[in-house]
Design an enzyme around this catalytic site. Structure first.
Site, PDB file in Angstrom:
ATOM      1  N   GLY A  79     -55.030 -12.650 -21.588  1.00 41.47           N
ATOM      2  CA  GLY A  79     -53.799 -11.944 -21.206  1.00 41.47           C
ATOM      3  C   GLY A  79     -52.725 -12.138 -22.252  1.00 41.47           C
ATOM      4  O   GLY A  79     -52.280 -13.260 -22.503  1.00 41.47           O
ATOM      5  N   LYS A 123     -40.650 -14.779  -0.790  1.00 40.33           N
ATOM      6  CA  LYS A 123     -41.159 -13.682  -1.604  1.00 40.33           C
ATOM      7  C   LYS A 123     -40.972 -12.396  -0.817  1.00 40.33           C
ATOM      8  O   LYS A 123     -41.050 -12.405   0.413  1.00 40.33           O
ATOM      9  CB  LYS A 123     -42.654 -13.900  -1.869  1.00 40.33           C
ATOM     10  N   VAL A 140     -45.877 -13.486 -21.258  1.00 39.23           N
ATOM     11  CA  VAL A 140     -46.062 -14.929 -21.471  1.00 39.23           C
ATOM     12  C   VAL A 140     -47.122 -15.177 -22.548  1.00 39.23           C
ATOM     13  O   VAL A 140     -46.906 -15.965 -23.472  1.00 39.23           O
ATOM     14  CB  VAL A 140     -46.496 -15.632 -20.160  1.00 39.23           C
ATOM     15  N   GLY A 180     -49.613 -10.594 -22.395  1.00 36.63           N
ATOM     16  CA  GLY A 180     -48.402  -9.936 -21.912  1.00 36.63           C
ATOM     17  C   GLY A 180     -47.167 -10.717 -22.314  1.00 36.63           C
ATOM     18  O   GLY A 180     -47.131 -11.365 -23.368  1.00 36.63           O
TER      19      GLY A 180
END
Ligand code: NAD
Length: 349
Positions: A179, A79, A183, A181
């Protein structure tokens, strides 16, 4: 530009990046390349300190190792993080600096979008390095991973329902989605199509209105969503939503969502199990996105076929984990971590 090697006991390599000309400051953490080149997105956030940025890079790169391994991908975990407000501090020069640092690793780390990054930013990065996925165009471009993530989560929810409720038919069940968003909204569509009654929350009231309109969802605020009269709670917003304060409030018997790092600490897996809540490990369930990106990194010609195959593997893996966890009476998250750790140990260094 200055790239210096930092150390972290659990990681193969960590690099600190500082470029005074562009103002770029951040880290690339390579947790493991045992299964293949480390892959994981680039995140840009206004971290409070370098220590916070480093901690995020270390935690997220380790998570990518586990996610990629659980999905059966020939990829390790890595990452990258950039310090700064993406809305204010992002510039082509800054992305080029990160791109040059990634390029210096000669393919040991592949990046893609994460928080604060867009497909357009990936194009800018790719001007400095070829080790970039999540590009909007090109022969192997994989596009938005979110629909594939949502599909994987949806299939996982059905499997979890079979284990916990005795049916994989979701029709008539109530599900709370936190959420809405990239997804969450896709997932709401899949759940609504399956005949689910939806309870929803989001900080963005426009998204709430859209979901109420499209799915006849019941809108509620964040805290109340935990106590909504639902069978399944689906976190698709932020990490750390399951902790010692929230777990006692949960009404749902299943938690299965896309958000990364849903558990605040390892002990939360046991807290959920003690309440007989089936918690589906996030790093197994939300691997659809990296599966989609992997097709681009691995230069797969038939991406649709690759994604379909890997989503089937995800289903089989998840089913096996839930079955084995029930048999051994251990939290699925702990079992999944142990399985992946074994895979990593047994693979060639
Ligand atoms: P997104 O940024 O598109 O959507 C997140 C949504 O959550 C936003 O609408 C935001 O307003 C809302 N939100 C933020 N805090 C909230 C809160 N406290 N309560 C309710 N809503 C809140 O992100 P996304 O791409 O949909 O990803 C959702 C989660 O899934 C993230 O945790 C992400 O790391 C994880 N994930 C995403 C993918 C992918 O393919 N996009 C893959 C794996 C994991």
């Amino acid at each position: 530009m200055l790239v210096t090697r930092a150390t972290a006991p659990d990681h193969e390599a960590v690099y600190r990046i500082e470029d005074t000309a562009s103002g770029a400051r951040g880290f690339i953490a390579i947790h493991s390349t045992r299964l293949g080149p480390a892959a994981g997105g680039l995140r840009m956030r206004a971290y409070d300190s370098e220590a916070d940025a480093l901690e995020d890079a270390l935690r997220l790169s380790r998570g990518m190792t586990f996610k990629n391994a659980a999905a059966g991908l020939p990829l390790g975990g890595g990452k990258a993080v950039l310090m700064g407000d993406p809305a204010r501090d992002k510039s082509p020069a800054l992305l080029h600096a990160m791109g040059r640092a990634i390029d210096g690793l000669e393919g040991r780390y592949w990046t893609a979008e994460d928080m604060g990054m867009t497909p357009k930013d990936m194009v800018t990065l790719s001007e400095a390095t070829p080790f970039v996925a999540g590009l909007p165009g090109g022969k192997f471009a994989s596009g938005d991973p979110s629909p594939v993530t949502a599909e994987g989560v949806f299939r996982g929810i059905r499997i979890a329902a079979r284990h916990q409720l005795g049916t994989s038919d979701l029709g008539g069940l109530s599900v709370a989605v936190q959420g809405l968003g990239h997804v969450g909204m896709h997932l709401c569509q899949l759940l609504a199509d399956a005949g689910v009654g939806l309870w929803i929350s989001d900080l963005d009231l426009k998204r709430v209105a859209e979901a109420v309109n499209r799915f006849r969802a019941v809108a509620t605020d964040g805290a109340n969503l935990l106590e909504a009269p639902v069978e399944i709670f689906v976190p698709c917003a932020i990490g750390g939503v399951l902790n010692k304060t929230t777990i006692p409030k949960l009404t749902a018997g299943i938690v299965a969502g896309a958000a990364n790092n849903q558990l605040s600490e390892d002990a939360d897996a046991a807290r959920l199990a003690a309440r007989n809540v089936l918690y589906v490990p996030d790093f197994v369930l939300n691997a659809g996105g990296i599966i989609n990106v992997a097709a681009e990194i691995l230069r797969v010609d038939d991406r649709a076929r690759f994604v379909a195959d890997k989503l089937s593997v995800l289903e089989t893996t998840l089913d096996g984990i839930l079955r084995e966890a029930a048999r051994k009476n251990v939290p699925p998250a702990a079992l999944a971590e142990a399985i992946v750790a074994r895979v990593l140990l047994s693979s060639a260094a």
